[in-house]
Motif scaffolding. Structure first.
Motif, PDB file in Angstrom:
ATOM      1  N   ASP A  74       0.848  -1.178   0.000  1.00  0.00           N
ATOM      2  CA  ASP A  74       0.000   0.000   0.000  1.00  0.00           C
ATOM      3  C   ASP A  74       0.885   1.229   0.000  1.00  0.00           C
ATOM      4  OD1 ASP A  74      -2.458  -1.258   0.041  1.00  0.00           O
ATOM      5  OD2 ASP A  74      -2.492  -1.410   2.225  1.00  0.00           O
ATOM      6  N   HIS A  75       0.547   2.168  -0.872  1.00  0.00           N
ATOM      7  CA  HIS A  75       1.271   3.431  -0.915  1.00  0.00           C
ATOM      8  C   HIS A  75       0.308   4.516  -0.473  1.00  0.00           C
ATOM      9  CE1 HIS A  75       4.764   1.706  -2.885  1.00  0.00           C
ATOM     10  NE2 HIS A  75       3.920   1.031  -3.639  1.00  0.00           N
ATOM     11  N   PHE A  76       0.763   5.386   0.389  1.00  0.00           N
ATOM     12  CA  PHE A  76      -0.087   6.419   0.927  1.00  0.00           C
ATOM     13  C   PHE A  76       0.273   7.757   0.323  1.00  0.00           C
ATOM     14  CE2 PHE A  76      -0.079   3.047   4.063  1.00  0.00           C
ATOM     15  CZ  PHE A  76      -1.436   2.901   4.291  1.00  0.00           C
ATOM     16  N   ASP A  77      -0.737   8.406  -0.251  1.00  0.00           N
ATOM     17  CA  ASP A  77      -0.552   9.709  -0.875  1.00  0.00           C
ATOM     18  C   ASP A  77      -0.593  10.783   0.210  1.00  0.00           C
ATOM     19  OD1 ASP A  77      -0.460  11.918  -2.514  1.00  0.00           O
ATOM     20  OD2 ASP A  77      -2.544  11.742  -3.165  1.00  0.00           O
ATOM     21  N   LEU A  78       0.503  11.471   0.406  1.00  0.00           N
ATOM     22  CA  LEU A  78       0.580  12.519   1.421  1.00  0.00           C
ATOM     23  C   LEU A  78       0.535  13.910   0.815  1.00  0.00           C
ATOM     24  CD1 LEU A  78       3.338  10.968   3.707  1.00  0.00           C
ATOM     25  CD2 LEU A  78       0.872  10.820   3.956  1.00  0.00           C
ATOM     26  N   SER A  79       0.199  14.023  -0.466  1.00  0.00           N
ATOM     27  CA  SER A  79       0.235  15.319  -1.141  1.00  0.00           C
ATOM     28  C   SER A  79      -0.788  16.304  -0.580  1.00  0.00           C
ATOM     29  CB  SER A  79       0.012  15.140  -2.645  1.00  0.00           C
ATOM     30  OG  SER A  79      -1.250  14.559  -2.883  1.00  0.00           O
ATOM     31  N   GLY A  80      -1.938  15.827  -0.077  1.00  0.00           N
ATOM     32  CA  GLY A  80      -2.961  16.725   0.447  1.00  0.00           C
ATOM     33  C   GLY A  80      -2.834  16.976   1.932  1.00  0.00           C
ATOM     34  N   CYS A  81      -1.797  16.480   2.541  1.00  0.00           N
ATOM     35  CA  CYS A  81      -1.647  16.588   3.998  1.00  0.00           C
ATOM     36  C   CYS A  81      -0.832  17.825   4.364  1.00  0.00           C
ATOM     37  CB  CYS A  81      -0.944  15.352   4.547  1.00  0.00           C
ATOM     38  SG  CYS A  81      -1.800  13.816   4.215  1.00  0.00           S
ATOM     39  N   GLU A  82      -1.429  18.686   5.168  1.00  0.00           N
ATOM     40  CA  GLU A  82      -0.713  19.836   5.716  1.00  0.00           C
ATOM     41  C   GLU A  82      -0.645  19.630   7.220  1.00  0.00           C
ATOM     42  OE1 GLU A  82      -2.209  23.614   4.411  1.00  0.00           O
ATOM     43  OE2 GLU A  82      -2.567  22.838   2.407  1.00  0.00           O
ATOM     44  N   LEU A  83       0.324  18.868   7.657  1.00  0.00           N
ATOM     45  CA  LEU A  83       0.395  18.438   9.042  1.00  0.00           C
ATOM     46  C   LEU A  83       1.451  19.221   9.802  1.00  0.00           C
ATOM     47  CD1 LEU A  83       0.313  14.644   8.189  1.00  0.00           C
ATOM     48  CD2 LEU A  83      -1.606  16.064   8.917  1.00  0.00           C
ATOM     49  N   THR A  84       1.068  19.679  10.999  1.00  0.00           N
ATOM     50  CA  THR A  84       2.020  20.391  11.852  1.00  0.00           C
ATOM     51  C   THR A  84       1.882  19.902  13.282  1.00  0.00           C
ATOM     52  OG1 THR A  84       0.432  22.175  12.246  1.00  0.00           O
ATOM     53  CG2 THR A  84       1.991  22.493  10.438  1.00  0.00           C
ATOM     54  N   ASN A  85       2.954  19.928  13.998  1.00  0.00           N
ATOM     55  CA  ASN A  85       3.005  19.622  15.415  1.00  0.00           C
ATOM     56  C   ASN A  85       2.553  18.187  15.723  1.00  0.00           C
ATOM     57  OD1 ASN A  85       3.507  20.021  18.104  1.00  0.00           O
ATOM     58  ND2 ASN A  85       1.610  21.140  18.499  1.00  0.00           N
ATOM     59  N   GLU A  86       3.426  17.240  15.453  1.00  0.00           N
ATOM     60  CA  GLU A  86       3.131  15.834  15.761  1.00  0.00           C
ATOM     61  C   GLU A  86       2.973  15.670  17.266  1.00  0.00           C
ATOM     62  OE1 GLU A  86       5.238  11.459  15.663  1.00  0.00           O
ATOM     63  OE2 GLU A  86       5.923  12.946  14.218  1.00  0.00           O
ATOM     64  N   LEU A  87       1.864  15.017  17.687  1.00  0.00           N
ATOM     65  CA  LEU A  87       1.578  14.853  19.104  1.00  0.00           C
ATOM     66  C   LEU A  87       1.841  13.447  19.614  1.00  0.00           C
ATOM     67  CD1 LEU A  87      -1.717  16.937  19.261  1.00  0.00           C
ATOM     68  CD2 LEU A  87       0.594  17.653  19.896  1.00  0.00           C
ATOM     69  N   LYS A  88       1.515  12.445  18.809  1.00  0.00           N
ATOM     70  CA  LYS A  88       1.738  11.064  19.239  1.00  0.00           C
ATOM     71  C   LYS A  88       1.639  10.141  18.037  1.00  0.00           C
ATOM     72  CE  LYS A  88      -3.097  10.576  20.707  1.00  0.00           C
ATOM     73  NZ  LYS A  88      -3.987  10.210  21.818  1.00  0.00           N
ATOM     74  N   PHE A 137      -4.952   0.179  12.317  1.00  0.00           N
ATOM     75  CA  PHE A 137      -4.119   1.181  11.652  1.00  0.00           C
ATOM     76  C   PHE A 137      -2.924   1.563  12.505  1.00  0.00           C
ATOM     77  CE2 PHE A 137      -7.004   3.510  14.334  1.00  0.00           C
ATOM     78  CZ  PHE A 137      -6.318   4.632  14.747  1.00  0.00           C
ATOM     79  N   SER A 138      -1.939   2.106  11.834  1.00  0.00           N
ATOM     80  CA  SER A 138      -0.766   2.693  12.477  1.00  0.00           C
ATOM     81  C   SER A 138      -0.552   4.050  11.829  1.00  0.00           C
ATOM     82  CB  SER A 138       0.474   1.824  12.264  1.00  0.00           C
ATOM     83  OG  SER A 138       0.301   0.554  12.844  1.00  0.00           O
ATOM     84  N   GLY A 139      -0.004   4.981  12.580  1.00  0.00           N
ATOM     85  CA  GLY A 139       0.244   6.293  12.012  1.00  0.00           C
ATOM     86  C   GLY A 139       0.617   7.311  13.063  1.00  0.00           C
ATOM     87  N   LYS A 140       0.525   8.577  12.667  1.00  0.00           N
ATOM     88  CA  LYS A 140       0.896   9.682  13.547  1.00  0.00           C
ATOM     89  C   LYS A 140      -0.274  10.656  13.668  1.00  0.00           C
ATOM     90  CE  LYS A 140       5.716   9.468  12.121  1.00  0.00           C
ATOM     91  NZ  LYS A 140       6.785  10.156  11.408  1.00  0.00           N
ATOM     92  N   TYR A 141      -0.545  11.083  14.906  1.00  0.00           N
ATOM     93  CA  TYR A 141      -1.550  12.098  15.177  1.00  0.00           C
ATOM     94  C   TYR A 141      -0.870  13.463  15.250  1.00  0.00           C
ATOM     95  CZ  TYR A 141      -5.200   8.725  16.497  1.00  0.00           C
ATOM     96  OH  TYR A 141      -6.146   7.732  16.508  1.00  0.00           O
TER      97      TYR A 141
END
Length: 123
Positions: free
Chosen positions: A24-38, A90-94
């Motif tokens: 599986d490949h995840f498209d991150l082009s639409g993600c505007e993520l700031t301040n990783e919390l966990k 799922f696994s990932g970052k909030y």
């Protein structure tokens, strides 16, 4: 001898290409993520369309609480998971989400970047 080496290289290249398509490949082009919390690994949640965010989200329980929920607005949910009520692992970052307000006490909104997701099939 030279032809055999060329054939072996072509076979290896084809094998490498075929393995790349199986992940599986995840498209991150639409993600505007700031301040990783966990981050989370192998968490169970349910996919719902969040009306406030106007996007799909994964709702998961907060350990140690009776009714607490993490609501991860998913920026890179694959299309085949965009169905309300499906249960996923799922696994990932909030990441911090300052735009949404919890509607029920105990809810926490985040932006969620997935690194892995799979369906849990009913037994």
């Amino acid at each position: 001898m030279e032809i055999k080496s060329l054939q072996l290289m072509i076979f290896g290249l084809l094998l490498l290409i075929s393995n790349c398509g199986s992940e599986d490949h995840f498209d991150l082009s639409g993600c505007e993520l700031t301040n990783e919390l966990k981050s989370v690994a192998d968490e169970t949640g349910t996919v719902w369309f969040d009306s406030q965010a106007q996007a799909f989200a994964i709702f998961s329980g907060i350990d140690g609480t009776y009714d607490g929920q993490n609501i991860g607005i998913v920026c890179n949910l694959p299309d085949n998971y965009k169905e309300e009520g499906v249960t996923v692992v799922f696994s990932g970052k909030y990441f911090e989400n300052k735009n949404l307000t919890p509607q029920i006490p105990g809810q926490e909104y985040y932006d969620l970047e997935l690194s892995k997701v799979s369906l849990i099939h009913d037994k």
